[in-house]
Structure formats: C-alpha cells, structure tokens
Design an enzyme around this catalytic site. Structure first.
Site, PDB file in Angstrom:
ATOM      1  CD  GLU A   1      14.555   8.163  -4.230  1.00 56.63           C
ATOM      2  OE1 GLU A   1      15.326   8.514  -4.895  1.00 56.63           O
ATOM      3  OE2 GLU A   1      13.352   8.267  -4.905  1.00 56.63           O
TER       4      GLU A   1
ATOM      5  CG  HIS B   1      26.758 -20.475  -6.525  1.00 48.68           C
ATOM      6  ND1 HIS B   1      27.282 -21.920  -6.174  1.00 48.68           N
ATOM      7  CD2 HIS B   1      25.389 -20.772  -6.932  1.00 48.68           C
ATOM      8  CE1 HIS B   1      26.263 -22.722  -6.584  1.00 48.68           C
ATOM      9  NE2 HIS B   1      25.236 -22.078  -6.744  1.00 48.68           N
TER      10      HIS B   1
ATOM     11  CE  LYS C   1      16.550  15.179  -9.198  1.00 51.73           C
ATOM     12  NZ  LYS C   1      15.203  15.165  -9.286  1.00 51.73           N
TER      13      LYS C   1
END
Length: 422
Positions: free
Chosen positions: A273, A299, A415
């Site tokens: 961010e 793995h 938003k």
C-alpha cells in the site's frame, strides 16, 4: 539483538549494484531526513512521544475494578487498525507476562466468520475496541453497528464495554463525545499501516500485559542509530531494491517461524500500500510483497523461486534456536522409512534452522538476491526494532521512487465505487 546480513553480491552480475556510492547513500538519507523534518508522517516521532503510553496508563488506572473482570478483548478494525496488534501478539503471545485474556479480531465482513468469532463472547466480561482513523471505513462501521446492536452497547450501563481509538475530531471522536464513550485519539498525520507504535497498538498491547515501554525503546534505539548513520545496511538495501525494481519486482519475506504469520501480513500491507503509486511524473511504480512461512512454504513456493522467473528477492527472518532445545525427534527407526533416520535425536528447532540455511543456500546458488535478519530473542524490544526497520525501509524506497509513501488514493477509489454501487 537483531543481526542484518546481505547477500546481494552472491551473483557476480549484481556485485556492482549491491555497493552504492557514498553520494547515493547520502542522497537517500537526506530524503528521509527531510520527510522527518517536514513531518510528512508522524510515525517518526512515535517511539519517543509519551502520549500513547500516558493515555493508556490513565485509562487502566481509572478503570482498574472494571478491567479485573475482562476476559475477552474484541478488536474491531481493518488493515492498519488491526494488523499491527495482531502481528505483535502472534510473535509474543508465548511470553509469561501475557495475561489470560482471549483476543478476538473482527475485521472481515464474511457473515460466517463474524458469527464464528462472536459465538462465545459475552458482553459482561468483554471489552470492545473500535479502531479507525475516521470511523467511516465501511467494514469497521458495519461491524461496529452489529456488535452495538447484538450486545446493546449504547445502553448507559453497557457503554463502559466500549473504547474508541481514532483521529482527534474525527466522526468517531464526535460520536464518542456525544454518547459519553471512552475515546483515545491519535495524530491525524499517522497512516493506519504506520500506526502500530501509536495508541492503536500500545493500548491493546498494554491491556494484554506486554511491556510496551520496551517495545518503544527497541524502535527508538534503532531509529536513533539509523539517523546517526549506524545502520547503513538499510540504505543499501533500499537502493538495491528500488534501482532493480524492473529486474526484481517481487519481494518475498520468508519467515522461519509460524509466529511470524501475522507479521508477514502486516509487512504485505505496509509494502504494497505504501509503494504501489504514481510517481511525480505520473508513472506507475511499485514492488510486490509476498509472504512465506518456513518450512511449510518450502513445499509450495520454493520450486517457483528456484526454477521460475528470476524476478524475486528474498528476505529471510530466522531465530536463534539455542534456547529451544525441546522437543526432540525420537530415535525411532521405522521399516521402509530408513531414509529419514538422519534427523533422529535432533531438536525440532535445529531441524528448522538447518532447513532455513539449506533453503537460503539453494536460492543463493541460483543467483537470486537474498538477505537475512537474525533475531536473538523474541521479546518486545527486538520486535520494536523489527517494526521500525521495515517502516524506515519502506520510506527509503518510497523516497527513491519519488512517491508519497503515506497515502492510498487507489484504496479511496474503491471506497467511492462501493458507495456508488449501493
């Protein structure tokens, strides 16, 4: 104690890129000094200011009898409002100072997760912390409304079970004043992802019993050393990552302890961010963070690192295993499994340590840039140093990118779009 080792020059092709000139180091250092001087972000001051400590102490002293009955703390917040506390709690929850209090995070609007998290939470022995810079973040406000209704928290006798942590004079601050709810405030100039050393982190961590003074001391000591030019490795790493952003756009944090799972998530938000931005020329820049936990992700991801595209750098976090002599792998020999007997009578800590070394050397042999942070002891002071290290590193890379590391306009677009959809 933290030890920082850099192996960027293991690849002969990168040797000249891993030793920046003094002028380059000075230029980056001057950028960060200017940011601190101009108060571009108030996080630089957090290790040294007393507000978070004093506000937390005042609340605890004024509510001693009430807090004696608290068995649950529910933190309602998202992103920087919760990730920092969760990161430190995940690392330090083994310490004997940790109080016997259940910590629950409400940060997801998933209805299944909400019900699962609250199923055993009762109001009479719980404290609900609403953490948001404004209170208008839709996830936080929606979850807050839900718990307020579920537990009747705005009834007079129940308001003591609520505490707000927010910016001064924010909508949430005004609501607290109107409803006579306990509220602690933070500086508006502290972004959520840089806020863990503010009241956002200090207050809940103090409630849980952690030595927050040591946490701040660790961060403060490292920051002082950085600005005294005694931690030059940080500047070198920032220059290497920023100048090689096209060649190595992916940065992996490979932590060899499950205790760091939430810390890695905090790092992912901080890095992603802060650095994914438009620079001053309007060009899109950024570095992509990836979180791995050893040995589990050996793995699942190691194959891609070693034989996939050479577009990654890896930072290893490892612990001093000398203090962890138990448990031991039993000296049991099982038919058909003789190939595994070479680890018998070895501690699991030693096995994990050797797995990390083997993985790191394998990666280095492929010419992939790596560095390592070794932590001598998991305690508040060492974690304070680790937090401020990554915050300063982020600022340095952002400074080289010519971006504002402290805003998040791309998040705000989302938003706005959500509101339009409703």
């Amino acid at each position: 104690m933290l030890t920082f080792n850099q192996y960027f020059d293991k690849n002969p092709e990168l040797k000249h890129l891993s030793h920046p000139t003094k002028k380059a180091l000075d230029n980056v250092f001057d950028i960060i000094c200017m940011e601190r001087q101009e108060k571009k972000s108030a996080y630089f001051e957090l290790p040294f200011e007393k507000k978070a400590l004093q506000d937390s102490i005042n609340y605890i002293q004024q509510n001693q009898s009430f807090l004696k009955n608290i068995k649950n703390i529910v933190i309602i917040g998202i992103g920087g409002s919760s990730l920092g506390v969760k990161a430190i709690e995940g690392i330090l929850s083994h310490l004997p100072c940790r109080k016997d209090i259940l910590l629950t995070f409400l940060e997801h609007t998933d209805p299944i997760e909400i019900e699962k998290s609250l199923i055993e939470i009762e109001m009479n022995n719980s404290l609900f912390l609403i953490i948001s810079k404004s209170g208008t973040t839709i996830e936080t406000s929606s979850l807050m409304k839900y718990v307020i209704e579920r537990y009747s928290l705005l009834e007079n006798l129940n308001k003591t079970h609520l505490v707000f942590i927010t910016d001064e004079n924010s909508p949430l601050h005004f609501l607290a004043k109107d409803e006579n709810i306990n509220v602690l405030t933070i500086d508006k100039n502290i972004g959520g992802r840089f806020s863990v050393l503010s009241t956002v982190g200090i207050f809940p961590l103090m409630l849980l019993g952690y030595d927050v003074k040591a946490l701040l001391k660790g961060a403060g000591d490292f920051e002082k050393r950085f600005f005294e030019r005694k931690e030059e490795h940080l500047l070198k790493k920032a220059i290497f990552l920023a100048k090689n952003r096209d060649r190595f756009p992916i940065n992996i944090l490979f932590s060899y302890s499950s205790a760091f799972r939430d810390f890695n998530s905090w790092y992912v938000q901080l890095w992603g961010e802060s650095l994914g931005k438009l620079d001053i020329y309007g060009k899109k820049v950024g570095l992509t963070p990836i979180s791995l936990i050893g040995s589990i992700d050996q793995h699942s991801f190691l194959q891609l690192i070693t034989q996939g595209l050479m577009d990654k750098t890896i930072t290893f976090i490892s612990l001093n295993r000398n203090k962890y002599t138990e448990p031991i792998i039993p000296n049991i020999k099982l038919k058909y499994l003789e190939s595994t007997d070479f680890v018998n009578k070895t501690s699991f800590a030693k096995l994990l340590n050797l797995q990390q070394i083997a993985t790191m050397e394998t990666i280095q042999n492929e010419g992939i840039p790596t560095d390592q942070i070794e932590i001598d002891e998991l305690c508040e002071e060492s974690i304070g140093k680790l937090i401020i290290y990554f915050e300063l590193l982020t600022s340095c890379v952002g400074g080289i990118f010519n971006i504002n590391s402290y805003d998040q306009p791309g998040v705000e677009f989302g938003k706005i779009r959500l509101r339009e959809m409703f």
